[in-house]
Design a protein around this motif. Structure first.
Motif, mmCIF file in Angstrom:
data_model
loop_
_atom_site.group_PDB
_atom_site.id
_atom_site.type_symbol
_atom_site.label_atom_id
_atom_site.label_comp_id
_atom_site.label_asym_id
_atom_site.label_seq_id
_atom_site.Cartn_x
_atom_site.Cartn_y
_atom_site.Cartn_z
ATOM 1 N N ARG A 8 0.808 -1.218 0.000
ATOM 2 C CA ARG A 8 0.000 0.000 0.000
ATOM 3 C C ARG A 8 0.844 1.272 0.000
ATOM 4 N NH1 ARG A 8 -3.208 -2.871 3.752
ATOM 5 N NH2 ARG A 8 -2.192 -1.763 5.439
ATOM 6 N N ASN A 9 1.831 1.330 0.890
ATOM 7 C CA ASN A 9 2.600 2.570 1.041
ATOM 8 C C ASN A 9 3.880 2.544 0.214
ATOM 9 O OD1 ASN A 9 0.673 3.192 3.014
ATOM 10 N ND2 ASN A 9 1.871 2.076 4.546
ATOM 11 N N GLU A 10 4.433 3.746 0.021
ATOM 12 C CA GLU A 10 5.693 3.883 -0.690
ATOM 13 C C GLU A 10 6.827 3.237 0.128
ATOM 14 O OE1 GLU A 10 7.935 5.114 -3.916
ATOM 15 O OE2 GLU A 10 5.759 5.082 -3.686
ATOM 16 N N ALA A 11 7.662 2.448 -0.540
ATOM 17 C CA ALA A 11 8.788 1.819 0.165
ATOM 18 C C ALA A 11 9.896 2.841 0.389
ATOM 19 C CB ALA A 11 9.316 0.637 -0.639
ATOM 20 N N THR A 12 10.333 2.959 1.635
ATOM 21 C CA THR A 12 11.395 3.918 1.939
ATOM 22 C C THR A 12 12.617 3.226 2.539
ATOM 23 O OG1 THR A 12 10.346 4.285 4.075
ATOM 24 C CG2 THR A 12 9.887 5.901 2.359
ATOM 25 N N THR A 13 12.462 1.991 2.964
ATOM 26 C CA THR A 13 13.577 1.260 3.564
ATOM 27 C C THR A 13 13.956 0.110 2.628
ATOM 28 O OG1 THR A 13 12.710 1.788 5.727
ATOM 29 C CG2 THR A 13 14.323 0.035 5.635
ATOM 30 N N HIS A 14 15.226 0.049 2.277
ATOM 31 C CA HIS A 14 15.677 -0.972 1.330
ATOM 32 C C HIS A 14 16.731 -1.826 2.009
ATOM 33 C CE1 HIS A 14 13.513 1.416 -1.615
ATOM 34 N NE2 HIS A 14 14.086 2.452 -1.041
ATOM 35 N N ILE A 15 16.451 -3.112 2.110
ATOM 36 C CA ILE A 15 17.340 -3.981 2.868
ATOM 37 C C ILE A 15 17.923 -5.064 1.965
ATOM 38 C CG2 ILE A 15 17.464 -5.584 4.816
ATOM 39 C CD1 ILE A 15 14.770 -3.750 5.593
ATOM 40 N N LYS A 16 19.256 -5.112 1.926
ATOM 41 C CA LYS A 16 19.927 -6.151 1.133
ATOM 42 C C LYS A 16 19.915 -7.445 1.932
ATOM 43 C CE LYS A 16 21.848 -3.763 -2.401
ATOM 44 N NZ LYS A 16 22.370 -2.484 -1.932
ATOM 45 N N ARG A 17 19.532 -8.537 1.248
ATOM 46 C CA ARG A 17 19.486 -9.813 1.948
ATOM 47 C C ARG A 17 20.011 -10.922 1.055
ATOM 48 N NH1 ARG A 17 13.766 -11.318 3.164
ATOM 49 N NH2 ARG A 17 13.674 -10.998 0.919
ATOM 50 N N ILE A 18 20.283 -12.051 1.678
ATOM 51 C CA ILE A 18 20.652 -13.237 0.917
ATOM 52 C C ILE A 18 19.505 -14.217 1.094
ATOM 53 C CG2 ILE A 18 22.283 -15.152 0.712
ATOM 54 C CD1 ILE A 18 23.601 -12.503 0.090
ATOM 55 N N VAL A 19 18.854 -14.603 -0.013
ATOM 56 C CA VAL A 19 17.755 -15.549 0.068
ATOM 57 C C VAL A 19 18.019 -16.689 -0.909
ATOM 58 C CG1 VAL A 19 15.270 -15.879 -0.217
ATOM 59 C CG2 VAL A 19 16.125 -13.717 0.673
ATOM 60 N N ASP A 20 18.072 -17.899 -0.368
ATOM 61 C CA ASP A 20 18.232 -19.088 -1.184
ATOM 62 C C ASP A 20 19.419 -18.992 -2.146
ATOM 63 O OD1 ASP A 20 17.425 -21.634 -1.569
ATOM 64 O OD2 ASP A 20 15.910 -21.186 -3.083
ATOM 65 N N GLY A 21 20.540 -18.575 -1.615
ATOM 66 C CA GLY A 21 21.773 -18.547 -2.397
ATOM 67 C C GLY A 21 21.900 -17.396 -3.370
ATOM 68 N N GLU A 22 20.942 -16.456 -3.318
ATOM 69 C CA GLU A 22 21.000 -15.298 -4.210
ATOM 70 C C GLU A 22 20.940 -14.025 -3.367
ATOM 71 O OE1 GLU A 22 21.063 -16.006 -7.459
ATOM 72 O OE2 GLU A 22 20.419 -18.104 -7.381
ATOM 73 N N SER A 23 21.516 -12.953 -3.934
ATOM 74 C CA SER A 23 21.447 -11.655 -3.296
ATOM 75 C C SER A 23 20.140 -10.989 -3.722
ATOM 76 C CB SER A 23 22.647 -10.822 -3.764
ATOM 77 O OG SER A 23 22.665 -9.592 -3.139
ATOM 78 N N SER A 24 19.375 -10.464 -2.781
ATOM 79 C CA SER A 24 18.135 -9.800 -3.174
ATOM 80 C C SER A 24 17.888 -8.590 -2.289
ATOM 81 C CB SER A 24 16.952 -10.773 -3.083
ATOM 82 O OG SER A 24 16.577 -10.926 -1.734
ATOM 83 N N GLU A 25 16.920 -7.773 -2.679
ATOM 84 C CA GLU A 25 16.659 -6.571 -1.906
ATOM 85 C C GLU A 25 15.197 -6.541 -1.490
ATOM 86 O OE1 GLU A 25 17.990 -1.885 -2.094
ATOM 87 O OE2 GLU A 25 18.449 -3.220 -3.748
ATOM 88 N N LEU A 26 14.963 -6.162 -0.250
ATOM 89 C CA LEU A 26 13.612 -6.091 0.278
ATOM 90 C C LEU A 26 13.230 -4.614 0.392
ATOM 91 C CD1 LEU A 26 11.304 -7.750 1.712
ATOM 92 C CD2 LEU A 26 12.547 -7.367 3.830
ATOM 93 N N HIS A 27 12.081 -4.247 -0.169
ATOM 94 C CA HIS A 27 11.655 -2.848 -0.136
ATOM 95 C C HIS A 27 10.440 -2.725 0.776
ATOM 96 C CE1 HIS A 27 14.324 -2.304 -3.559
ATOM 97 N NE2 HIS A 27 13.781 -3.399 -4.058
ATOM 98 N N LEU A 28 10.563 -1.920 1.827
ATOM 99 C CA LEU A 28 9.487 -1.805 2.805
ATOM 100 C C LEU A 28 9.129 -0.352 3.068
ATOM 101 C CD1 LEU A 28 10.907 -4.278 5.494
ATOM 102 C CD2 LEU A 28 9.091 -4.782 3.855
ATOM 103 N N CYS A 29 7.868 -0.121 3.462
ATOM 104 C CA CYS A 29 7.506 1.208 3.948
ATOM 105 C C CYS A 29 7.963 1.285 5.401
ATOM 106 C CB CYS A 29 6.004 1.436 3.842
ATOM 107 S SG CYS A 29 5.025 0.409 4.945
ATOM 108 N N SER A 30 7.977 2.494 5.961
ATOM 109 C CA SER A 30 8.563 2.608 7.295
ATOM 110 C C SER A 30 7.740 1.855 8.334
ATOM 111 C CB SER A 30 8.742 4.079 7.674
ATOM 112 O OG SER A 30 7.492 4.718 7.672
ATOM 113 N N GLY A 31 6.418 1.794 8.146
ATOM 114 C CA GLY A 31 5.567 1.068 9.085
ATOM 115 C C GLY A 31 5.898 -0.421 9.119
#
Lengths: 165, 339
Positions: A8-31
């Motif tokens: 629903r909301n604009e993503a303002t927090t971007h978190i680099k993660r490793i998921v299942d052997g790949e590098s990926s990024e998670l985009h979340l709103c502050s809530g």
């Protein structure tokens, strides 16, 4: 970009993660970032640097730049620091201290450093702060036409800068 | 070579690992975001010269751009580097001891990030290791420091001690009993943060959680780590109590034996499936139901990770082959496990 958690909301927090052997990024709103435990900080250092810092400068970022003051150490302007979310160099802390102060106290309270100190620390930062204080005093003295006092201050400034008379 | 995570540590029925990191910047360089690749490599040379010369341990320097994608990601899976660090490999390098307990990330967010990793709950010893490395580097190279603001970092949130201590805790019983939300709220009031170590915040893979300190300015390293240590211990006690409660429950016992069956006999196993089963079986091992050393179990958490398996067994392993290999390795460990 919309938040990947609530959609629903604009993503303002971007978190680099490793998921299942790949590098990926998670985009979340502050809530959602708060709710999922990425609250206002980071799971380690360096997880979402950029957005993190710009969130800490909401009102200072709005200040119009009257003149572009640049850090003599790295050439960064305060605006660049806010936009990139990163200080340019150690000297930026000194040069932009007054403008950083509201954000610093929002992050850290009124705390000052306690704990390990660098064995090789130099006094450059302190010297610069002292210089600025003396320059302000001298300008005030000139304004008040206290020329003798201004001359004394000028000599001390020169001395501190390592200039010969 | 024996890695730190193969060894036994204190409270390792719940605490998997402890890490202390120190972020530092060389005084004579601008911060990382303003450095060219050449300047970053120069910092790697300066730092590694001091390390090779002055430390008794044999460190190995790796330029990240020489590693394959899987090898780089495997480093992050084993908690040696951050996910952020492997997202860009150019201009980044990495120094580590052969057992991987002491390491340095060069030009991640800050010029140098010193890290000490140990099994179990070992924050004080981790700090001592990191601190010694920090003192040697500081004397040789000089770190940016201010009397009021402490160690100066690229991001103003980290100034002060610029130290982050963290403990990886495996909390399957508290998660099954729905106690994590309350726990997380409690620790955040105490200046700490509890997040999922792998996967999304609310349902982290294998119930692995990361407990770490948030405050870096105005609290000394010893006080911050003392606080973290005592809260970690109290969470460990709560998890042990929760495990006892669960062991009385028939439904849970069924889940425990089914999970053990999965580990003993599955032919294809994803990392997630493996971790969920392992976290449950761990409760049985801690209760003495199954006879298996805890450090053997904890070692699997690192060794069975996807990119780590690919790096070890061959880069071109498909996902299904990888899941089959994992199942085979896990079966070998659990083959003789009996009641």
């Amino acid at each position: 970009m919309l938040c990947q958690n609530c959609g629903r909301n604009e993503a303002t927090t971007h978190i680099k993660r490793i998921v299942d052997g790949e590098s990926s990024e998670l985009h979340l709103c502050s809530g959602c970032a708060q709710h999922l435990g990425y609250a206002g900080m980071f799971s380690g250092f360096g997880s979402n640097i950029g957005t993190l810092l710009s969130r800490f400068f909401p009102e200072t970022a709005m200040l119009p730049e009257t003149e572009e003051e640049r850090c003599p150490g790295c050439g960064a302007t305060f605006d660049e620091i806010v936009r990139s979310g990163a200080m340019g160099c150690a000297e930026c802390y000194d040069v932009f201290y007054d403008r950083l102060k509201p954000s610093l106290s929002r992050i850290h309270g009124r705390a000052t450093h306690v704990g390990k100190t660098s064995a090789t620390r130099d006094d450059r930062m302190e010297r610069r702060a002292e210089l600025r204080r003396l320059e302000e005093e001298r300008n005030a003295a000139v304004q008040a036409e206290e020329y003798e006092k201004a001359a004394v201050l000028r000599d001390r400034i020169r001395e501190l800068r390592g200039e010969t008379k | 070579m024996t890695k730190w995570y193969m060894l036994s540590g204190k409270e390792n029925d719940v605490a998997v690992s402890s890490k202390v990191s120190l972020a530092r910047n060389l005084r004579d360089h601008v911060f990382t975001n303003r450095l060219s690749t050449e300047e970053k490599d120069q910092i790697a040379d300066e730092v590694s010269a001091v390390i090779f010369e002055q430390l008794p341990e044999k460190f190995v320097l790796t330029h990240m751009n020489t590693l394959s994608r899987y090898a780089a990601i495997s480093l992050a899976e084993r908690d040696l580097v951050s996910p952020e660090f492997v997202s860009v490999q150019e201009g980044r390098s990495f120094l580590t001891t052969p057992d991987e307990s002491l390491s340095l990330m060069i030009c991640e967010e800050d010029h140098v990030k010193i890290q000490a990793l140990l099994p179990g709950l070992e924050l004080t010893r981790s700090y001592e290791l990191a601190d010694r490395l920090d003192t040697i580097l500081d004397e040789a190279l000089g770190f940016s420091f201010d009397n009021k603001l402490g160690y100066l970092t690229q991001c103003p949130t980290n100034i002060g001690t610029a130290m982050r201590g963290s403990v990886v805790l495996q909390l399957p019983a508290m998660r099954i009993l729905g106690r994590i939300r309350h726990l997380s709220n409690t620790v955040s009031r105490l200046g700490l943060v509890l997040t999922g170590a792998y996967g999304e915040g609310d349902s982290p893979i294998g119930s692995l959680y990361l407990l770490s300190n948030q405050v870096t300015l105005g609290i000394s390293e010893e006080a911050a780590l003392g606080n973290l240590d005592s809260i970690a211990l109290s969470i460990i006690e709560q998890e042990r109590e929760a495990r006892k409660e669960l062991m009385e429950n028939l439904q849970f016992q069924d889940m425990l034996w089914r999970s053990c069956g999965t580990l003993k006999s599955a032919r294809v196993m994803s990392f997630q499936e493996f971790m969920e089963a392992l976290s449950v079986v761990k409760i049985g091992i801690a209760a003495g139901e199954f006879d298996l050393p805890m450090n053997t179990v904890n070692e699997l958490i690192f060794a069975m990770q996807p990119a780590t398996l690919n790096t070890e067994a061959g880069e071109d392993l498909s996902r299904q082959e990888r899941d089959a290999l994992r199942a085979e390795k896990v079966r070998a460990v659990f083959a003789d496990v009996q009641q």
